[in-house]
Design an enzyme around this catalytic site. Structure first.
Site, PDB file in Angstrom:
ATOM      1  N   LYS A  79       0.765  -1.092   0.058  1.00 58.55           N
ATOM      2  CA  LYS A  79      -0.080   0.093  -0.041  1.00 58.55           C
ATOM      3  C   LYS A  79       0.859   1.174  -0.104  1.00 58.55           C
ATOM      4  CE  LYS A  79      -3.821   2.112   2.569  1.00 58.55           C
ATOM      5  NZ  LYS A  79      -4.871   1.957   3.751  1.00 58.55           N
ATOM      6  N   SER A 154      -9.685   2.175   2.454  1.00 57.95           N
ATOM      7  CA  SER A 154      -8.781   2.923   1.800  1.00 57.95           C
ATOM      8  C   SER A 154      -7.871   1.941   1.057  1.00 57.95           C
ATOM      9  CB  SER A 154      -8.060   3.768   2.629  1.00 57.95           C
ATOM     10  OG  SER A 154      -7.409   3.117   3.581  1.00 57.95           O
ATOM     11  N   SER A 178     -10.099  -0.421   6.797  1.00 58.63           N
ATOM     12  CA  SER A 178      -9.430  -0.307   5.396  1.00 58.63           C
ATOM     13  C   SER A 178      -8.998  -1.378   4.895  1.00 58.63           C
ATOM     14  CB  SER A 178      -8.488   0.781   5.479  1.00 58.63           C
ATOM     15  OG  SER A 178      -9.331   1.977   5.257  1.00 58.63           O
TER      16      SER A 178
HETATM   17  N1  GLN Z   1     -13.419   4.315   5.947  1.00 61.22           N
HETATM   18  C1  GLN Z   1     -12.885   4.842   7.014  1.00 61.22           C
HETATM   19  C2  GLN Z   1     -12.361   6.212   7.067  1.00 61.22           C
HETATM   20  O1  GLN Z   1     -12.497   6.872   6.125  1.00 61.22           O
HETATM   21  C3  GLN Z   1     -11.687   3.883   7.724  1.00 61.22           C
HETATM   22  C4  GLN Z   1     -10.491   4.047   6.766  1.00 61.22           C
HETATM   23  C5  GLN Z   1      -9.271   3.246   7.290  1.00 61.22           C
HETATM   24  O2  GLN Z   1      -9.590   2.361   7.984  1.00 61.22           O
HETATM   25  N2  GLN Z   1      -8.118   3.752   6.971  1.00 61.22           N
HETATM   26  O3  GLN Z   1     -11.888   6.830   8.142  1.00 61.22           O
END
Ligand code: GLN
EC number: 6.3.5.7
Length: 492
Positions: A79, A154, A178
Site C-alpha cells: 500500500k 482505503s 480499510s
Molecule cells: N473508511 C474509514 C475512514 O474513512 C476507515 C478508513 C481506514 O481504515 N483507513 O476513516
C-alpha cells in the site's frame, strides 16, 4: 508456465525451493500481467519493475545457497502508505506526489529481509481517509469483479491488485476498516491485527491510536505466511507490543471450529442499511460454521449506535494533528510564489490536500479546540472505553464475534455518496479499531450482481492465530476463496 499467478503462497514457496521456476520468472510473469491488465484495473501508483528484478535475482541466489526464508523470491505489493526508501510514497495525495522517503517502513524492511520482491506501490484513498479509494489524487481503481465498481477503501489498490492476480499478496492498513472492507468488496481474506502487533514505523499516520497494518491475500493461509514476516515488536514504534509472535502458519491446522462459540450481536443484523443478499450470505456462512461444529450464541453489543459518531470524532481529531506536519516547508507539495510564510502554509495545504482530507482536518481541529475539547474529544474517548468494555463483556461468553464486514457490496464508481452515507457504511468495522481488537474478513459468496460478500470475525486481543485458523478451516470446507474475477483469468 502461464499460470504462476494461480499458485498459493505455499505452492510458490515450494515451487521456488524445488527450482520448478525462478523468482525472476515469477516476477517477470507478474510484471507482464501488470503491464497488460493494470491498464484496466489501475491498482498500481508505481511499478518498480527494475528493482523488482534485482531483488528477484538476489532471492534466486539465496534460494540456491539453501538458506533463504520461506517467502524469499515471492512478489508482493505495498500500500502506498508504507515508506519505501528511494521509491515514491504518496499516500494517495498530491501533497506527497513527489515524496521519496529516506528510509523503509519496518513492514517494508521486514519483507525485504525475508527476500520478498516488491512489485510496486498500490493505490489508496488520500491519507487512508475513505471507503472507496476514489479520494486518491491518482484517480479511482476498478473492482476486478466489475470494473465500474469501487474496490473499497482505503486499501483498495491492495485489494484490486490481489483480486486481479496482479500480486499474490499485498500489505494494507486498517484504521476503521480499510483492510477488511476492501477485502470484502474484492472477495479476499484480510486480517486487521491487534493494535500493537505490527509496527507502525514508517507507515504514514492517519489516526495513530487506531492505525494498524496487516496482510491482504486470497486465503487465510496466504495471510498467515505474510503475518509471519510482518508481525512483531519494533523498538522504533513505542506502541508496538513486546509479546511473543505466534507461528501463524504452523497454527493453521488446529481444531479451530469444533466447539467454537460464535457471538451473533443482535444489534448488528437489524441495521437499517444492511443489504438482504449480504445478510443472507453471512447467515449461510454461519450455518456452515455451525455444521462444522461451532455454536452460535446471540449476544448484545449495546454501544453499536455510538460507533460511527465516536470514530468520526476521534479519527479526524488525530488526523488533524498528524497532518499538521505537511506545511510545504520541509517536504511535500509547496505552492508557487508564496507572498509570505502564512500564504505558503495556507496555499500549500489547500492546494495539496483533497476535499475529504480537508473536511477531516476541519472537523478534527474543531473537536480539539479549547472551547469544545471536553464536549467532543474527551466525551468521545469516554465512549470509546465503553465500546471496548462492551466487547470484553461479550468475550466472557463467546470466543469470536461474527458480523458482516460491510452492510453492502461494492458501490459504483462515482456513486457520490454524501460523507455521512459513506461513514455509515463503516458501521461494522470501526468499533474493532476503537477497541484495538483483531478481526478478519473472509469471502462467503456473492450478491445478485455477482459482487463478493464478506464475513467478519472479531477476536479477543492477540487471537490472530485463532482467527486465521478458523477461516482456514472454513476455506478447506468451502470454495468461495478460490473463485476468480474474469479479469484475473486473462493471460498476459
Ligand atoms: N473508511 C474509514 C475512514 O474513512 C476507515 C478508513 C481506514 O481504515 N483507513 O476513516
Amino acid at each position: 508456465m502461464t499460470d504462476l499467478h494461480r499458485l498459493s503462497i505455499r505452492e510458490l514457496s515450494e515451487g521456488l525451493k524445488q527450482a520448478q521456476f525462478s523468482s525472476r520468472e515469477l516476477t517477470e510473469h507478474y510484471l507482464k500481467r501488470i503491464a497488460k491488465i493494470d491498464a484496466k484495473v489501475k491498482s498500481y501508483v508505481t511499478v518498480t519493475a527494475e528493482q523488482a528484478l534485482v531483488e528477484a535475482d538476489a532471492a534466486d541466489a539465496a534460494i540456491k545457497s539453501g538458506n533463504a526464508h520461506a517467502l524469499a523470491g515471492i512478489p508482493l505489493a505495498h500500500k502506498d502508505i508504507f515508506c519505501t526508501q528511494g521509491i515514491k510514497t504518496t499516500a494517495g495525495s498530491k501533497m506527497l506526489d513527489n515524496f521519496i522517503s529516506p528510509y523503509d517502513a519496518t513492514v517494508v524492511a521486514k519483507a525485504k529481509a525475508a527476500g520478498l520482491v516488491t512489485l510496486g506501490k498500490v493505490n489508496m484513498d488520500e491519507f487512508a481517509m475513505g471507503s472507496t479509494s476514489e479520494s486518491s489524487y491518482f484517480g479511482a481503481t476498478g473492482n476486478p469483479w466489475a470494473l465500474d465498481h469501487v474496490p473499497g477503501g482505503s486499501s483498495g489498490g491492495s485489494a484490486a491488485a490481489v483480486a486481479a492476480d496482479l500480486a499474490p499478496i499485498a500489505t494494507g492498513t486498517d484504521t476503521g476498516g480499510s483492510i477488511r472492507q476492501p477485502a470484502s468488496f474484492c472477495g479476499l481474506t484480510g486480517l486487521k491485527p491487534t493494535y500493537g502487533r505490527v509496527s507502525r514505523f514508517g507507515m504514514i499516520a492517519y489516526a495513530s491510536s487506531l492505525d494498524q497494518g496487516g496482510p491482504m491475500a486470497r486465503s487465510a493461509e496466504d495471510c498467515a505466511y505474510l503475518m509471519n514476516v510482518i508481525a512483531g515488536h519494533d523498538a522504533k514504534d513505542s506502541t508496538s507490543v513486546d509479546k511473543e509472535v505466534d507461528d501463524y502458519v504452523a497454527n493453521l491446522n488446529g481444531t479451530a471450529v469444533k466447539g467454537l462459540r460464535i457471538g451473533i450481536p443482535k444489534q448488528y443484523f437489524n441495521v437499517a442499511g444492511l443489504d438482504a443478499d449480504v445478510k443472507a450470505r453471512v447467515e449461510e456462512s454461519l450455518k456452515k460454521l455451525e455444521e462444522m461444529g461451532a455454536t452460535l450464541v446471540e449476544i448484545d453489543l449495546n454501544m453499536t449506535e455510538a460507533y460511527v459518531p465516536t470514530y468520526y470524532l476521534i479519527a479526524p481529531a488525530e488526523a488533524s494533528s498528524n497532518l499538521s506536519r505537511y506545511d510545504g516547508v520541509r517536504y511535500g507539495y509547496r505552492c508557487e510564489n508564496p507572498k509570505d510564510i502564512l500564504d505558503l502554509y495556507k496555499r500549500s495545504r489547500s492546494e495539496g490536500f483533497g476535499t475529504e482530507v480537508q473536511r477531516r482536518i476541519l472537523i478534527g481541529t474543531y473537536a480539539l479546540s479549547a472551547g469544545y475539547y471536553d464536549a467532543y474529544y474527551v466525551k468521545a474517548q469516554k465512549v470509546r472505553r465503553l465500546i471496548q468494555q462492551d466487547f470484553l463483556k461479550a468475550f466472557e461468553n463467546v470466543d469470536v464475534i461474527a458480523a458482516p464486514s460491510a452492510p453492502t457490496t461494492a458501490y459504483k464508481i462515482g456513486a457520490n455518496l454524501s460523507p455521512t452515507e459513506m461513514y455509515l457504511g463503516d458501521i461494522y468495522t470501526l468499533a474493532v479499531n476503537l477497541a484495538g481488537l483483531p478481526a478478519i474478513n473472509a469471502p462467503v459468496g456473492f450478491d445478485k450482481d455477482s459482487l463478493p460478500v464478506g464475513l467478519q470475525l472479531i477476536g479477543n486481543y492477540w487471537s490472530e492465530s485463532q482467527l486465521l485458523s478458523i477461516v482456514h478451516q472454513y476455506q478447506q470446507n468451502t470454495d468461495w476463496h478460490t473463485k476468480r474475477a474474469a479479469i484475473a483469468e486473462e493471460n498476459a
